[in-house]
Write a protein that holds these residues in place. Structure first.
Motif, PDB file in Angstrom:
ATOM      1  N   GLY A 102      -2.906  31.097  19.489  1.00  0.00           N
ATOM      2  CA  GLY A 102      -3.411  31.893  18.371  1.00  0.00           C
ATOM      3  C   GLY A 102      -2.556  31.759  17.129  1.00  0.00           C
ATOM      4  N   SER A 103      -1.721  30.727  17.087  1.00  0.00           N
ATOM      5  CA  SER A 103      -0.818  30.502  15.962  1.00  0.00           C
ATOM      6  C   SER A 103      -1.128  29.159  15.333  1.00  0.00           C
ATOM      7  N   GLU A 104      -1.123  29.115  13.995  1.00  0.00           N
ATOM      8  CA  GLU A 104      -1.407  27.848  13.315  1.00  0.00           C
ATOM      9  C   GLU A 104      -0.311  26.811  13.540  1.00  0.00           C
ATOM     10  N   SER A 105       0.854  27.262  13.982  1.00  0.00           N
ATOM     11  CA  SER A 105       1.951  26.358  14.310  1.00  0.00           C
ATOM     12  C   SER A 105       2.629  26.890  15.580  1.00  0.00           C
ATOM     13  N   PRO A 106       2.286  26.342  16.748  1.00  0.00           N
ATOM     14  CA  PRO A 106       2.813  26.873  18.013  1.00  0.00           C
ATOM     15  C   PRO A 106       4.320  26.692  18.202  1.00  0.00           C
ATOM     16  N   VAL A 107       4.920  25.754  17.485  1.00  0.00           N
ATOM     17  CA  VAL A 107       6.374  25.563  17.564  1.00  0.00           C
ATOM     18  C   VAL A 107       6.914  25.378  16.148  1.00  0.00           C
ATOM     19  N   VAL A 108       8.107  25.948  15.907  1.00  0.00           N
ATOM     20  CA  VAL A 108       8.783  25.786  14.628  1.00  0.00           C
ATOM     21  C   VAL A 108      10.267  25.551  14.880  1.00  0.00           C
ATOM     22  N   VAL A 109      10.919  24.947  13.899  1.00  0.00           N
ATOM     23  CA  VAL A 109      12.355  24.686  13.982  1.00  0.00           C
ATOM     24  C   VAL A 109      13.075  25.689  13.091  1.00  0.00           C
ATOM     25  N   VAL A 110      14.144  26.277  13.606  1.00  0.00           N
ATOM     26  CA  VAL A 110      14.976  27.177  12.813  1.00  0.00           C
ATOM     27  C   VAL A 110      15.790  26.304  11.860  1.00  0.00           C
ATOM     28  N   LEU A 111      15.611  26.508  10.552  1.00  0.00           N
ATOM     29  CA  LEU A 111      16.221  25.632   9.549  1.00  0.00           C
ATOM     30  C   LEU A 111      17.491  26.178   8.919  1.00  0.00           C
ATOM     31  N   SER A 112      17.787  27.459   9.120  1.00  0.00           N
ATOM     32  CA  SER A 112      18.967  28.033   8.478  1.00  0.00           C
ATOM     33  C   SER A 112      19.775  28.850   9.484  1.00  0.00           C
ATOM     34  N   GLU A 113      20.880  29.387   9.005  1.00  0.00           N
ATOM     35  CA  GLU A 113      21.757  30.192   9.851  1.00  0.00           C
ATOM     36  C   GLU A 113      21.417  31.675   9.779  1.00  0.00           C
ATOM     37  N   SER A 114      20.300  32.036   9.172  1.00  0.00           N
ATOM     38  CA  SER A 114      19.985  33.444   8.923  1.00  0.00           C
ATOM     39  C   SER A 114      19.726  34.247  10.190  1.00  0.00           C
ATOM     40  N   MET A 115      19.460  33.610  11.320  1.00  0.00           N
ATOM     41  CA  MET A 115      19.190  34.345  12.554  1.00  0.00           C
ATOM     42  C   MET A 115      20.329  34.250  13.562  1.00  0.00           C
ATOM     43  N   GLU A 116      21.468  33.736  13.136  1.00  0.00           N
ATOM     44  CA  GLU A 116      22.602  33.675  14.066  1.00  0.00           C
ATOM     45  C   GLU A 116      23.107  35.084  14.331  1.00  0.00           C
ATOM     46  N   PRO A 117      23.617  35.386  15.480  1.00  0.00           N
ATOM     47  CA  PRO A 117      23.898  34.512  16.613  1.00  0.00           C
ATOM     48  C   PRO A 117      22.725  34.333  17.574  1.00  0.00           C
ATOM     49  N   GLY A 118      21.603  35.033  17.340  1.00  0.00           N
ATOM     50  CA  GLY A 118      20.456  34.942  18.255  1.00  0.00           C
ATOM     51  C   GLY A 118      19.872  33.551  18.340  1.00  0.00           C
ATOM     52  N   PHE A 119      19.582  32.957  17.197  1.00  0.00           N
ATOM     53  CA  PHE A 119      19.058  31.597  17.132  1.00  0.00           C
ATOM     54  C   PHE A 119      19.943  30.784  16.206  1.00  0.00           C
ATOM     55  N   GLN A 120      20.238  29.582  16.608  1.00  0.00           N
ATOM     56  CA  GLN A 120      21.078  28.682  15.821  1.00  0.00           C
ATOM     57  C   GLN A 120      20.185  27.729  15.020  1.00  0.00           C
ATOM     58  N   ARG A 121      20.737  27.185  14.001  1.00  0.00           N
ATOM     59  CA  ARG A 121      20.041  26.154  13.233  1.00  0.00           C
ATOM     60  C   ARG A 121      19.741  24.985  14.167  1.00  0.00           C
ATOM     61  N   GLY A 122      18.496  24.529  14.167  1.00  0.00           N
ATOM     62  CA  GLY A 122      18.110  23.428  15.036  1.00  0.00           C
ATOM     63  C   GLY A 122      17.412  23.863  16.314  1.00  0.00           C
ATOM     64  N   ASP A 123      17.357  25.152  16.593  1.00  0.00           N
ATOM     65  CA  ASP A 123      16.614  25.634  17.758  1.00  0.00           C
ATOM     66  C   ASP A 123      15.121  25.502  17.483  1.00  0.00           C
ATOM     67  N   ILE A 124      14.358  25.214  18.515  1.00  0.00           N
ATOM     68  CA  ILE A 124      12.897  25.185  18.410  1.00  0.00           C
ATOM     69  C   ILE A 124      12.369  26.478  19.003  1.00  0.00           C
ATOM     70  N   LEU A 125      11.538  27.191  18.243  1.00  0.00           N
ATOM     71  CA  LEU A 125      10.923  28.416  18.723  1.00  0.00           C
ATOM     72  C   LEU A 125       9.493  28.139  19.156  1.00  0.00           C
ATOM     73  N   VAL A 126       9.109  28.720  20.271  1.00  0.00           N
ATOM     74  CA  VAL A 126       7.738  28.655  20.765  1.00  0.00           C
ATOM     75  C   VAL A 126       7.069  29.950  20.328  1.00  0.00           C
ATOM     76  N   LEU A 127       5.931  29.832  19.662  1.00  0.00           N
ATOM     77  CA  LEU A 127       5.253  31.006  19.094  1.00  0.00           C
ATOM     78  C   LEU A 127       3.964  31.333  19.828  1.00  0.00           C
ATOM     79  N   HIS A 128       3.626  32.616  19.787  1.00  0.00           N
ATOM     80  CA  HIS A 128       2.341  33.097  20.287  1.00  0.00           C
ATOM     81  C   HIS A 128       1.965  34.284  19.416  1.00  0.00           C
ATOM     82  N   MET A 129       0.733  34.375  19.010  1.00  0.00           N
ATOM     83  CA  MET A 129       0.345  35.478  18.128  1.00  0.00           C
ATOM     84  C   MET A 129      -0.196  36.644  18.930  1.00  0.00           C
ATOM     85  N   GLY A 130      -1.235  36.457  19.672  1.00  0.00           N
ATOM     86  CA  GLY A 130      -1.818  37.544  20.447  1.00  0.00           C
ATOM     87  C   GLY A 130      -2.419  38.616  19.566  1.00  0.00           C
TER      88      GLY A 130
END
Length: 187
Positions: free
Chosen positions: A53-81
């Motif tokens: 249900g997402s126009e982009s099921p996977v995305v790459v984290v491009l910045s450090e704004s979500m550290e320490p949870g997600f690092q730059r370069g992590d791939i996120l799997v998305l679901h809208m629901g």
């Protein structure tokens, strides 16, 4: 003697024609195989879009704004629901005027009791302030249609290839050259 020379000449022409035919068949086979691979990837991508249900099921984290949870370069799997967006969820959103989606955490959700409309405020875990400065001009909240999906999983560091090819475009050409060389060598 002239008869032998003409037979040899005819044989050489026939052999060369066969070789050209084999090369042409091999090239056509390679083109068809590549087309099948590309169309299969496209079909799988479209199925993922439909399933998540997402126009982009996977995305790459491009910045450090979500550290320490997600690092730059992590791939996120998305679901809208269809479930409502809740505070604390990691969402990927896109706003008018920006080409690149943003991965941040929902920090506030307001729902109008009468209309049912939802107003969402986000913030990067590693950022000091909320995202109002990232939204479109005069926009203070996100609407549900801005949300591309919720993070339901991730692959650490698998997105670095995308980041490197985006930041250093010459790497794309090197990769294409290496792949072409591998195809030539494998023949």
């Amino acid at each position: 003697m002239a008869g032998v020379a003409s037979r040899v000449s005819a044989y050489i022409k026939e052999t060369m024609g066969s070789i050209r035919s084999i090369k042409l068949r091999h090239i056509m086979n390679q083109i068809i195989t590549l087309g099948i691979i590309m169309s299969s990837a496209f079909i799988i991508w479209k199925c993922l879009i439909h399933y998540t249900g997402s126009e982009s099921p996977v995305v790459v984290v491009l910045s450090e704004s979500m550290e320490p949870g997600f690092q730059r370069g992590d791939i996120l799997v998305l679901h809208m629901g269809s479930a409502p967006v809740r505070a604390g969820e990691i969402v990927v959103y896109n706003v008018d005027g920006r080409d690149i989606p943003i991965v941040h955490r929902v920090i506030q959700v307001h729902q109008d009791r009468d209309s049912g409309e939802v107003a969402i405020l986000t913030k990067g875990d590693n950022n000091e302030y909320d995202d109002r400065g990232l939204y479109a001009e005069d926009q203070m909240w996100l609407d549900r249609e801005h949300i591309m999906g919720r993070s339901v999983g991730f692959l650490p560091y698998f997105g670095w290839a995308t980041i490197l090819m985006t930041e250093r475009p010459f790497l794309k050409f090197i990769l294409l050259g290496v792949l072409a060389l591998l195809v030539i060598i494998s023949d």
